[in-house]
Design an enzyme around this catalytic site. Structure first.
Site, PDB file in Angstrom:
ATOM      1  N   GLY A 210      13.092  15.435 -34.145  1.00  0.00           N
ATOM      2  CA  GLY A 210      12.061  15.709 -34.624  1.00  0.00           C
ATOM      3  C   GLY A 210      10.877  14.630 -33.625  1.00  0.00           C
ATOM      4  O   GLY A 210      10.259  13.973 -34.782  1.00  0.00           O
ATOM      5  N   GLY A 211      11.497  14.394 -32.424  1.00  0.00           N
ATOM      6  CA  GLY A 211      10.870  13.191 -32.094  1.00  0.00           C
ATOM      7  C   GLY A 211       9.444  13.145 -31.363  1.00  0.00           C
ATOM      8  O   GLY A 211       9.123  12.023 -30.432  1.00  0.00           O
ATOM      9  N   GLY A 212       9.733  14.184 -31.455  1.00  0.00           N
ATOM     10  CA  GLY A 212       7.945  14.446 -30.636  1.00  0.00           C
ATOM     11  C   GLY A 212       8.137  14.240 -29.294  1.00  0.00           C
ATOM     12  O   GLY A 212       8.946  14.841 -28.419  1.00  0.00           O
ATOM     13  N   ASP A 253      15.387  23.921 -33.029  1.00  0.00           N
ATOM     14  CA  ASP A 253      15.283  24.660 -34.446  1.00  0.00           C
ATOM     15  C   ASP A 253      16.257  23.638 -35.331  1.00  0.00           C
ATOM     16  O   ASP A 253      17.262  23.889 -35.208  1.00  0.00           O
ATOM     17  CB  ASP A 253      14.891  26.070 -34.139  1.00  0.00           C
ATOM     18  CG  ASP A 253      14.844  25.910 -35.644  1.00  0.00           C
ATOM     19  OD1 ASP A 253      14.343  25.431 -36.661  1.00  0.00           O
ATOM     20  OD2 ASP A 253      14.560  27.134 -36.007  1.00  0.00           O
ATOM     21  N   MET A 254      15.951  22.617 -34.893  1.00  0.00           N
ATOM     22  CA  MET A 254      16.575  21.708 -36.256  1.00  0.00           C
ATOM     23  C   MET A 254      17.034  23.057 -37.918  1.00  0.00           C
ATOM     24  O   MET A 254      18.572  22.337 -38.123  1.00  0.00           O
ATOM     25  CB  MET A 254      15.768  20.441 -36.767  1.00  0.00           C
ATOM     26  CG  MET A 254      14.391  20.607 -38.140  1.00  0.00           C
ATOM     27  SD  MET A 254      13.806  19.491 -38.331  1.00  0.00           S
ATOM     28  CE  MET A 254      12.171  20.263 -38.947  1.00  0.00           C
ATOM     29  N   HIS A 271       9.734  14.238 -45.435  1.00  0.00           N
ATOM     30  CA  HIS A 271       8.546  14.429 -45.899  1.00  0.00           C
ATOM     31  C   HIS A 271       7.418  15.297 -45.669  1.00  0.00           C
ATOM     32  O   HIS A 271       7.174  15.791 -46.112  1.00  0.00           O
ATOM     33  CB  HIS A 271       7.634  12.606 -46.333  1.00  0.00           C
ATOM     34  CG  HIS A 271       6.996  12.807 -45.010  1.00  0.00           C
ATOM     35  ND1 HIS A 271       5.506  11.181 -44.391  1.00  0.00           N
ATOM     36  CD2 HIS A 271       6.754  13.441 -43.156  1.00  0.00           C
ATOM     37  CE1 HIS A 271       5.187  11.889 -43.398  1.00  0.00           C
ATOM     38  NE2 HIS A 271       5.560  11.882 -42.656  1.00  0.00           N
TER      39      HIS A 271
END
Length: 366
Positions: A210-212, A253-254, A271
């Protein structure tokens, strides 16, 4: 006794009577009711680049100097409107105001707070201010009571779809979102790198889940060139990511799988999700690392309801931000993190406090 100014109203003596306590309560409710004005005034200051204008002069300047430097289609911005906004922000200690020694117009200057409003700096919250106060992100807050009564996701109630789908179909919002994530990454990653030196020295490869657009992992690789970095995010996110030395961008997709590495890095990711989804992500992280030497490095808030450090209240606020924007996301206490990690396959952990909103949670599979 209660004094005659608003500040004095809030200072009630230990032996205050019912009338004094009610007056204090009234003042507090008015303050909470209109607290959105703080955000809107900050957003205005960022959009007008007031901090940047003052900074470019290298010294405090007059209101008329600020007004003439504003990028506006009108040759004469409304200086009376500007004066009221700046007066409010001076009272909030965002800017300073002082009369020059020899007399003349009031001079407005920067404070440590307004330096965080500068655009393009390494320490800037300007993009985050624009994102959090974007109409698309303020709308879900109006759905809280509906969520309590009926259940459901606030963002979906406001927009008919979840935030990730909304971003993928809205390039303008997607850029605002990515810019905001990148600016917070710069702030937190600097604190992480300074506090976690030994932790990074001992790994050869790192996947930022999710490192953008890759800014965070790029900073880690820059500080520790022996690390091979992978920025892993949704395809539409990495499609706009710039090139960084030592970093490759991977779309995926994680919830399906995560690229293998010595360590997995996740900043402000878990979160966003409920416990069930977090456990799925953690189990995929567990599959992507070696059992004896692998680890995950989580950078996220740890709620401490009785805490009193400068960020504890903001961490509580962010729990409501998650309710507004995420798919059942939330901030968590240490006990909630402990249970989540254990169920996700990481029974051993430690929490490292760093000088920012988040903390480091280092966890191991054995």
């Amino acid at each position: 006794m209660v004094g005659g100014t608003q500040n004095d109203v809030l200072k009630v003596s230990p032996d205050a009577d019912e009338a004094e306590l009610m007056l204090q309560g009234q003042a507090e409710i008015w303050g909470h009711m209109l607290a959105f004005a703080d955000s809107m005034a900050l957003k205005c200051a960022v959009e007008l680049r007031i901090a940047d204008i003052i900074h470019s002069h290298g010294r405090p300047i007059t209101l008329s100097q600020i007004a003439t430097s504003i990028d506006s289609p009108s040759p004469s911005p409304d200086i009376a409107c500007l004066a009221r906004i700046i007066r409010f922000l001076v009272h909030a200690k965002i800017f300073t105001a002082a009369a020059p020694p020899g007399g003349g117009e009031t001079l407005y200057g920067l404070t440590p707070a307004s330096k965080w409003l500068l655009h393009g700096g390494e320490a800037s919250l300007a993009p985050m201010i624009l994102m959090e106060n974007h109409p698309s992100l303020t709308a879900p807050w109006h759905c809280f009571s509906s969520c309590v009564k009926e259940g459901g996701i606030a963002f979906e109630k406001a927009h008919g779809r979840q935030i990730w789908d909304f971003a993928s179909g809205n390039p303008e919002f997607n850029k605002i979102f990515n810019d905001a994530m990148e600016c917070t990454a710069k702030i937190s990653i600097k604190a992480v790198i300074a506090a976690y030196k030994d932790g990074f020295r001992r790994i050869g490869s790192l996947v930022d889940v999710g490192g953008g657009t890759g800014g965070a992992v790029a900073e880690v690789v820059k500080a520790y060139p022996h690390i091979t970095g992978v920025n892993f995010d949704l395809p539409h996110v990495v499609a706009t990511a710039p090139a960084y030395d030592g970093v490759s961008h991977v779309g995926g997709d994680m919830f399906a799988s995560i690229p293998c590495a010595d360590a997995i890095f996740m900043k402000w990711i878990l979160h966003d999700w409920n416990d069930e989804d977090c456990i799925k992500i953690l189990k995929n992280c567990r599959k992507a690392i070696l059992e004896k030497t692998g680890k995950i490095i989580i950078v996220d808030a740890v709620i401490r309801p009785e805490g009193d450090d400068p960020f504890d209240k903001t961490r509580m606020v962010f729990d409501l931000v998650m309710m507004a924007h995420a798919s059942h996301g939330k901030e968590r206490t240490e006990n909630e993190w402990k249970r989540l990690l254990e169920e996700g396959g990481f029974p051993r952990y430690r929490i490292i406090q760093i000088p920012t909103l988040q903390m480091i949670i280092e966890a191991y599979p054995v």
